[in-house]
Design a protein around this motif. Sequence first.
Motif, PDB file in Angstrom:
ATOM      1  N   GLY A 193     -28.158 -13.165  -2.683  1.00 34.71           N
ATOM      2  CA  GLY A 193     -26.807 -12.934  -3.167  1.00 34.71           C
ATOM      3  C   GLY A 193     -25.805 -13.986  -2.721  1.00 34.71           C
ATOM      4  O   GLY A 193     -24.727 -13.653  -2.213  1.00 34.71           O
ATOM      5  N   VAL A 194     -26.149 -15.249  -2.894  1.00 36.64           N
ATOM      6  CA  VAL A 194     -25.298 -16.352  -2.434  1.00 36.64           C
ATOM      7  C   VAL A 194     -24.196 -16.654  -3.439  1.00 36.64           C
ATOM      8  O   VAL A 194     -24.456 -16.822  -4.631  1.00 36.64           O
ATOM      9  CB  VAL A 194     -26.144 -17.619  -2.178  1.00 36.64           C
ATOM     10  N   ASP A 195     -22.958 -16.741  -2.951  1.00 32.58           N
ATOM     11  CA  ASP A 195     -21.812 -17.203  -3.731  1.00 32.58           C
ATOM     12  C   ASP A 195     -21.314 -18.505  -3.108  1.00 32.58           C
ATOM     13  O   ASP A 195     -21.145 -18.580  -1.880  1.00 32.58           O
ATOM     14  CB  ASP A 195     -20.658 -16.195  -3.696  1.00 32.58           C
ATOM     15  N   LEU A 196     -21.093 -19.518  -3.929  1.00 30.98           N
ATOM     16  CA  LEU A 196     -20.492 -20.758  -3.428  1.00 30.98           C
ATOM     17  C   LEU A 196     -19.866 -21.516  -4.582  1.00 30.98           C
ATOM     18  O   LEU A 196     -20.186 -21.273  -5.753  1.00 30.98           O
ATOM     19  CB  LEU A 196     -21.512 -21.625  -2.685  1.00 30.98           C
ATOM     20  N   GLU A 197     -18.980 -22.447  -4.249  1.00 33.34           N
ATOM     21  CA  GLU A 197     -18.307 -23.237  -5.272  1.00 33.34           C
ATOM     22  C   GLU A 197     -17.817 -24.546  -4.682  1.00 33.34           C
ATOM     23  O   GLU A 197     -17.476 -24.611  -3.496  1.00 33.34           O
ATOM     24  CB  GLU A 197     -17.129 -22.447  -5.869  1.00 33.34           C
ATOM     25  N   LEU A 226     -19.178 -30.527  -0.774  1.00 33.43           N
ATOM     26  CA  LEU A 226     -19.440 -29.199  -0.226  1.00 33.43           C
ATOM     27  C   LEU A 226     -20.626 -29.314   0.716  1.00 33.43           C
ATOM     28  O   LEU A 226     -21.725 -29.717   0.304  1.00 33.43           O
ATOM     29  CB  LEU A 226     -19.762 -28.204  -1.337  1.00 33.43           C
ATOM     30  N   GLY A 227     -20.421 -28.986   1.988  1.00 32.19           N
ATOM     31  CA  GLY A 227     -21.511 -29.000   2.957  1.00 32.19           C
ATOM     32  C   GLY A 227     -22.191 -27.648   2.989  1.00 32.19           C
ATOM     33  O   GLY A 227     -21.529 -26.615   3.101  1.00 32.19           O
ATOM     34  N   ILE A 250     -17.226 -26.152   3.799  1.00 35.23           N
ATOM     35  CA  ILE A 250     -18.573 -25.884   4.305  1.00 35.23           C
ATOM     36  C   ILE A 250     -18.934 -24.432   4.040  1.00 35.23           C
ATOM     37  O   ILE A 250     -18.101 -23.532   4.204  1.00 35.23           O
ATOM     38  CB  ILE A 250     -18.654 -26.170   5.819  1.00 35.23           C
ATOM     39  N   VAL A 251     -20.166 -24.212   3.604  1.00 30.87           N
ATOM     40  CA  VAL A 251     -20.731 -22.874   3.482  1.00 30.87           C
ATOM     41  C   VAL A 251     -21.905 -22.796   4.452  1.00 30.87           C
ATOM     42  O   VAL A 251     -22.786 -23.655   4.430  1.00 30.87           O
ATOM     43  CB  VAL A 251     -21.209 -22.591   2.042  1.00 30.87           C
ATOM     44  N   GLY A 299     -15.458 -22.223   4.656  1.00 30.14           N
ATOM     45  CA  GLY A 299     -14.107 -22.716   4.864  1.00 30.14           C
ATOM     46  C   GLY A 299     -14.130 -24.202   5.150  1.00 30.14           C
ATOM     47  O   GLY A 299     -15.182 -24.846   5.103  1.00 30.14           O
ATOM     48  N   THR A 300     -12.973 -24.773   5.443  1.00 26.86           N
ATOM     49  CA  THR A 300     -12.922 -26.169   5.857  1.00 26.86           C
ATOM     50  C   THR A 300     -13.493 -26.266   7.267  1.00 26.86           C
ATOM     51  O   THR A 300     -13.582 -25.254   7.986  1.00 26.86           O
ATOM     52  CB  THR A 300     -11.483 -26.692   5.861  1.00 26.86           C
ATOM     53  N   PRO A 301     -13.885 -27.468   7.716  1.00 25.55           N
ATOM     54  CA  PRO A 301     -14.364 -27.587   9.093  1.00 25.55           C
ATOM     55  C   PRO A 301     -13.379 -27.034  10.119  1.00 25.55           C
ATOM     56  O   PRO A 301     -13.784 -26.334  11.055  1.00 25.55           O
ATOM     57  CB  PRO A 301     -14.554 -29.108   9.252  1.00 25.55           C
TER      58      PRO A 301
END
Length: 336
Positions: free
Chosen positions: A24-28, A35-36, A207-208, A219-221
């Motif tokens: 169930g991975v969400d990313l964008e 995107l890391g 980063i995810v 979030g951001t680093p």
Amino acid sequence: MARSYAIQAEGLAKRFKDTRALDGVDLEARTGTVLGLLGPNGAGKTTAVRIFATLLQPDAGRAEVAGHDVVREAGVVRSLIGLTGQYAAVDENLTGTENLLLIGRLLGIPRRPAKARAAELLERFGLTEASGRAVKTFSGGMRRRLDLAASLVGRPSILFLDEPTTGLDPRSRGELWDMLRGLVAEGVTALLTTQYLNEADLLADRIVVIDRGRVIAEGTPDELKSQVGGQVLQVRPVREGDLAAAHSLVARAAGPQTRIEGEAVTVPVGDPELMPAVVRSLDGAGIAVGELMLRRSSLDEVFLALTGHRTGPDGGRREADARAGERKEERTVSTS
């Protein structure tokens, strides 16, 4: 899905026998950003990349690249992306020029433009002088640069980089970083998986973090560092024999996130009163301190706080099962 994102996934799931590689991975990733994608071995990073690159099909959920569904519009997606894996995929018996020319011709580029594109990329990646040599004579860094150049022959707008600097020396890694920065400045979008957290810190806009197939933070680093305390207190006793006692005292004031690292005790700082409290406790116990400092959290400490372990080769059986399943399914997809 929103069209403002070059890469997007919702509820992405993939299973290989008893191994749930993605759950169930969400990313964008927005256009023109990096995107890391971080996680320990076996977390599902490579599985996600291979789904985006149309080498695997998800069991559930959706993934889009440049607004195109990776299952229903796989051919379109392939025409828009470049992929660099963990190991250089160039032919060692061909020269640098021959490798890039071959890829250009396979992409349907006429011979003369393909030859011009090969020369352009070889110059850009500092490989012109070695272009007539067989790739088996190249150093590891040169092979990785050629591999990245190969992924750019078709002028992709989106790059998938799966641990591209694995095994490289610091100089070669830095050269690859500079090349990636240049590509992103030109508008290329990149999804980068890496075991080197400083690499993600330097290159990624967002980063995810995934572990056991699930997203556990994003979030951001700087945002991720703030989640575990923006700063870290480090205490190094003068006498090595006081290390355990110092750890106990700091843990009493700061809690279970207190750790012994080498010859020092470290703990994330969320309360400005923590440092004075630690100093009083150590002084009261008669523990002489050789070093007491506040420093900014590193992504490695974020990763440790989130997953309970550092990056590196763990999760061996889980990863082996997933990789075996990936290889079998890749063969099925490539022949379908």
